[in-house]
Design an enzyme around this catalytic site. Structure first.
Site, PDB file in Angstrom:
ATOM      1  N   CYS A  16       8.978   2.265  -4.417  1.00 29.84           N
ATOM      2  CA  CYS A  16       9.796   1.349  -3.998  1.00 29.84           C
ATOM      3  C   CYS A  16      10.173   0.374  -5.103  1.00 29.84           C
ATOM      4  O   CYS A  16       9.951   0.911  -6.339  1.00 29.84           O
ATOM      5  CB  CYS A  16       9.146   0.385  -2.768  1.00 29.84           C
ATOM      6  N   ARG A  22       5.843  -1.702  -0.062  1.00 32.99           N
ATOM      7  CA  ARG A  22       6.124  -0.342   0.990  1.00 32.99           C
ATOM      8  C   ARG A  22       5.350   0.938   0.276  1.00 32.99           C
ATOM      9  O   ARG A  22       4.797   1.671   1.073  1.00 32.99           O
ATOM     10  CB  ARG A  22       7.626  -0.311   0.887  1.00 32.99           C
ATOM     11  N   ASP A 133      12.585  -3.803   3.086  1.00 28.73           N
ATOM     12  CA  ASP A 133      11.777  -4.511   2.034  1.00 28.73           C
ATOM     13  C   ASP A 133      11.112  -5.865   3.027  1.00 28.73           C
ATOM     14  O   ASP A 133      11.790  -6.477   3.213  1.00 28.73           O
ATOM     15  CB  ASP A 133      12.693  -5.063   0.999  1.00 28.73           C
TER      16      ASP A 133
HETATM   17  P1  4NP Z   1       8.226  -3.508  -2.517  1.00 31.05           P
HETATM   18  O1  4NP Z   1       8.638  -5.276  -2.112  1.00 31.05           O
HETATM   19  O2  4NP Z   1       9.348  -3.148  -3.213  1.00 31.05           O
HETATM   20  O3  4NP Z   1       7.981  -2.946  -0.844  1.00 31.05           O
HETATM   21  O4  4NP Z   1       6.775  -3.334  -3.286  1.00 31.05           O
HETATM   22  C1  4NP Z   1       8.794  -6.022  -3.257  1.00 31.05           C
HETATM   23  C2  4NP Z   1       7.607  -6.549  -3.756  1.00 31.05           C
HETATM   24  C3  4NP Z   1       8.304  -7.474  -4.957  1.00 31.05           C
HETATM   25  C4  4NP Z   1       9.443  -7.737  -5.111  1.00 31.05           C
HETATM   26  C5  4NP Z   1      10.488  -7.211  -4.273  1.00 31.05           C
HETATM   27  C6  4NP Z   1      10.103  -6.191  -3.400  1.00 31.05           C
HETATM   28  N1  4NP Z   1       9.854  -8.918  -6.328  1.00 31.05           N
HETATM   29  O5  4NP Z   1      10.919  -9.074  -6.569  1.00 31.05           O
HETATM   30  O6  4NP Z   1       8.782  -9.432  -6.835  1.00 31.05           O
END
Ligand code: 4NP
Length: 163
Positions: A16, A22, A133
């Site tokens: 991800c 995720r 997300d």
């Molecule tokens: P992930 O969610 O892609 O599901 O781990 C996110 C976690 C952090 C960020 C974006 C999405 N961020 O911009 O820090």
């Protein structure tokens, strides 16, 4: 990847953006499914396309929601790299951006064939074409991700272990 190609693929990487919500949840859920079975020879890991959270445990909210389902998330965030295309048979992106970013770093067209969408493993009746997300969402966002991943990982497990 079609059903025949999926059979026997046991080195699985979930990807991800942040690698704190995720994909570590998918990794934990898949590991739980494999551990509860008598299947052997699996390598399961996760990584992020971004580098914001390298070295960190998964997001506290995701850890709490997963723990309620009996799943402990202890992955340490890392960034996906070109060597992952050697080390894994399937590289599973959570959304269209993850998949585009993976295609951009894949070393060869053969390696690009390893990239698949998590939503390919959702039940046919699903309303979702990606794993949303949850980072800026409330509790329902995390529960939805876990519901989608539990369904998708079970279908993925069934596909790769089919005789
Ligand atoms: P992930 O969610 O892609 O599901 O781990 C996110 C976690 C952090 C960020 C974006 C999405 N961020 O911009 O820090």
């Amino acid at each position: 990847m079609n059903d025949d190609e999926l059979k026997g693929m046991r080195r699985i990487l979930f990807v991800c953006l942040g690698n704190i919500c995720r994909s570590p949840a998918a990794e934990g859920i898949m590991r739980d499914i494999v551990d509860a079975s008598d299947a052997e020879g699996f390598t399961i890991d996760s990584a992020g396309t971004g580098r914001y959270h390298i070295g960190q445990l998964p997001d506290h909210r995701m850890r709490v929601h997963a723990r309620r389902r009996g799943i402990e998330l202890e992955h340490r965030c890392r960034q996906v790299s070109t060597s992952d295309f050697n080390d894994f048979d399937i590289i599973i992106g959570m959304d269209a951006n993850n998949i585009a970013d993976l295609h951009a770093i894949a070393p060869s067209p053969d390696d690009e064939r390893k990239i698949v969408a998590m939503s390919d493993f959702f039940n046919k009746s699903t309303r979702f074409d990606h794993v949303p997300d949850p980072y800026y969402e409330g509790a329902e966002g995390f529960e939805l991700v876990l519901d989608l991943l539990q369904e998708g990982c079970q279908n993925l497990f069934d596909a790769v272990t089919r005789k």
